[in-house]
Design a protein around this motif. Sequence first.
Motif, PDB file in Angstrom:
ATOM      1  N   UNK A  85     -58.294  10.435  17.020  1.00 33.25           N
ATOM      2  CA  UNK A  85     -57.170  11.163  17.592  1.00 33.25           C
ATOM      3  C   UNK A  85     -56.909  12.474  16.856  1.00 33.25           C
ATOM      4  N   UNK A  86     -56.892  12.437  15.528  1.00 36.07           N
ATOM      5  CA  UNK A  86     -56.591  13.650  14.769  1.00 36.07           C
ATOM      6  C   UNK A  86     -57.690  14.693  14.959  1.00 36.07           C
ATOM      7  N   UNK A  87     -58.942  14.252  15.069  1.00 42.01           N
ATOM      8  CA  UNK A  87     -60.028  15.196  15.348  1.00 42.01           C
ATOM      9  C   UNK A  87     -59.866  15.794  16.741  1.00 42.01           C
ATOM     10  N   UNK A  88     -59.414  14.993  17.698  1.00 40.79           N
ATOM     11  CA  UNK A  88     -59.151  15.515  19.049  1.00 40.79           C
ATOM     12  C   UNK A  88     -58.046  16.563  19.016  1.00 40.79           C
ATOM     13  N   UNK A  89     -57.064  16.397  18.135  1.00 36.88           N
ATOM     14  CA  UNK A  89     -56.014  17.401  18.012  1.00 36.88           C
ATOM     15  C   UNK A  89     -56.575  18.735  17.511  1.00 36.88           C
ATOM     16  N   UNK A  90     -57.568  18.683  16.625  1.00 29.96           N
ATOM     17  CA  UNK A  90     -58.204  19.921  16.156  1.00 29.96           C
ATOM     18  C   UNK A  90     -58.847  20.654  17.327  1.00 29.96           C
ATOM     19  N   UNK A  91     -59.578  19.910  18.151  1.00 30.78           N
ATOM     20  CA  UNK A  91     -60.235  20.503  19.325  1.00 30.78           C
ATOM     21  C   UNK A  91     -59.193  21.090  20.274  1.00 30.78           C
ATOM     22  N   UNK A 131     -58.047  21.675   8.432  1.00 37.34           N
ATOM     23  CA  UNK A 131     -57.744  21.867   9.844  1.00 37.34           C
ATOM     24  C   UNK A 131     -57.013  20.680  10.463  1.00 37.34           C
ATOM     25  N   UNK A 132     -57.345  19.485  10.036  1.00 35.44           N
ATOM     26  CA  UNK A 132     -56.802  18.290  10.700  1.00 35.44           C
ATOM     27  C   UNK A 132     -55.279  18.188  10.596  1.00 35.44           C
ATOM     28  N   UNK A 133     -54.684  18.230   9.400  1.00 37.93           N
ATOM     29  CA  UNK A 133     -53.213  18.131   9.361  1.00 37.93           C
ATOM     30  C   UNK A 133     -52.511  19.280  10.057  1.00 37.93           C
ATOM     31  N   UNK A 134     -53.046  20.492   9.907  1.00 35.99           N
ATOM     32  CA  UNK A 134     -52.384  21.624  10.544  1.00 35.99           C
ATOM     33  C   UNK A 134     -52.548  21.583  12.053  1.00 35.99           C
ATOM     34  N   UNK A 135     -53.625  20.981  12.556  1.00 39.07           N
ATOM     35  CA  UNK A 135     -53.762  20.800  14.001  1.00 39.07           C
ATOM     36  C   UNK A 135     -52.684  19.853  14.535  1.00 39.07           C
ATOM     37  N   UNK A 136     -52.341  18.839  13.749  1.00 34.06           N
ATOM     38  CA  UNK A 136     -51.252  17.938  14.136  1.00 34.06           C
ATOM     39  C   UNK A 136     -49.961  18.729  14.292  1.00 34.06           C
ATOM     40  N   UNK A 137     -49.698  19.631  13.353  1.00 40.04           N
ATOM     41  CA  UNK A 137     -48.485  20.446  13.435  1.00 40.04           C
ATOM     42  C   UNK A 137     -48.537  21.409  14.619  1.00 40.04           C
ATOM     43  N   UNK A 138     -49.727  21.923  14.936  1.00 41.45           N
ATOM     44  CA  UNK A 138     -49.866  22.811  16.088  1.00 41.45           C
ATOM     45  C   UNK A 138     -49.487  22.088  17.368  1.00 41.45           C
ATOM     46  N   UNK A 139     -49.973  20.866  17.547  1.00 41.38           N
ATOM     47  CA  UNK A 139     -49.716  20.108  18.769  1.00 41.38           C
ATOM     48  C   UNK A 139     -48.213  19.979  19.013  1.00 41.38           C
TER      49      UNK A 139
END
Length: 575
Positions: free
Chosen positions: A75-81, A163-171
């Motif tokens: 899931x977290x990798x999908x958030x990066x994408x 990238x992974x934690x910051x992608x979570x924040x982006x979502x």
Amino acid sequence: MATTSDTSPDPAHSSGPANQGAWYQSVKPGVFWPSVIIIVVFALWAVFAPDTANEWLGEVSGGITQYFSWYYNFLVTAFVVFAIWVGVGHFGDIKLSPQDEEPEFSVGSWLAMLFAAGMGIGLVFFGVAEPLMHFDSPKPGVEGSPTELAEFSMIQTFLHWGLHPWAIYVVVGLAIAYMVHRKGKPISIRWVLQPLLGNRVKGVLGDVIDIAAVIGTVFGVATSLGLGVLQIAAGLEWINIIQDPGDLVYAVLIGLITAVAIVSVVTGVKRGIKWLSNFNISLAALIMLFVLVAGPTMFVLREFVQSIGLYLQNLLQMSFDTTAMQGSAGIEWQGFWQAFYWGWWISWAPFVGVFIARISRGRTVREFVGGVLLVPTIVTFFWFSVLGGSGLYREIFGDGGIIDAEEGVTQEGALFGLLETLPAGTILVGLAVLLIATFFITSSDSGSLVVDMLSSGGHTEPPKWSRIFWATAEGIVAIALLLAGGQAGLEGLRSAAIIIALPFSVVMILMCISTWRAFTLERRAFLRVQRRQQREELTEQVSQSLIDEGLVEPNDASGSTPGSGSGSGSGTGRT
């Protein structure tokens, strides 16, 4: 990209000042009271039955790790994408404001606030400790020489903090910023799902969503506060101010720093929170640069560049690595590291998402994604390269001493073990304790403001009494989690983060779908307007060309195109 947007807030959830009427009228009852009850019940349970609470937390988080760690990784990798896709695609032109407004804060202040709120305490706590822990006790299945293990330790750390934690924040942040600044909705998680769920978000379903966000935020911030106070106590012990800190010392420290956080949160975003964010970012930069100059400078710079390359080279494989072939050892490692981190970031997502949405008005989607995803990632990598790289250099090429032969790496003491080896080490340790305290304060005050906005129905300026209440509640929960963890206080904190993240991860999936749907509708509306304008401009240009060539009279060309059969006369408009 600019289209007409709905900027009228919902009448039931005005975003104006929340200071009118009796104190209890300034909160949203369906969110505030259930959240308070759940938090109070947990805190009392953890304080009066810590062994039972710790056992339950361990069993539940262990079950989640065993059965859902693969889900967290995927899931977290999908958030990066997803984050990269919305940032670089056509949606990147969408403005996070109803009109073409200038951003509310300068780039420097904006980045400082989101960075301080996003992971300030964690960076200080794990800056030296995590690379050394991966080096001393590698992930199951990883073997090699000391230098190879050191390289792996850095890229594993980069994975957890990049990238992974910051992608979570982006979502979360992007979804909230769009609905608040573009559509004029109050600051609340529920409105993010309106494009998907419609008006159902106004009822009980919306209350449940906001309750999950409030509880996740309180426990996520409390986890960070617990980590921070453990390290503050370790620093004070290091410079002989206190001896053998225990639960009472932790509780007193949390109380003292929470009191300062209350003063900050009462002054609001544009004063206390902004000033403190700028101060602790400056202090962190000062400490980092001193370590860089006084430590192995050339090694750190070379290792920084090399580790980025290794991180990018191994990013895909490491993102999906669930240690499936390592049996129980792999499951245990996932629970201590990967599942904890993904859970921690997800539990922080409502807080950080709402906060960075609040300070991001006027920026485009592309600016938002670039600022939140890329800039903090690069700065974080440099932070770990300087502090963690200096620790690794000392252990491999220097005198060692940070990794104990029997106890291994002491997480809360590793930073001070490194700093004391540098010139003016005692002063550096004191500054580090001050830095942790200010990060502690900014995490607490911004977290309290966010929870207050959620529990008051989306008011951007909630009343002061409730800001004080939530800042106090976060301190109490931090104390309760430390008590529940007994001597291993971090275990209670880790377990809480892993548990809280599971239900909110489902909300985040719905957020991605809802954001995609909202962006798609706006993009289609923009393209319809664009095509209509192009047709009108083309018609006008063709008509003018026919007039210039004498093929039609000016009156005949009005509103007609070649071959349309319209106009007066005997077909002079035809070719």
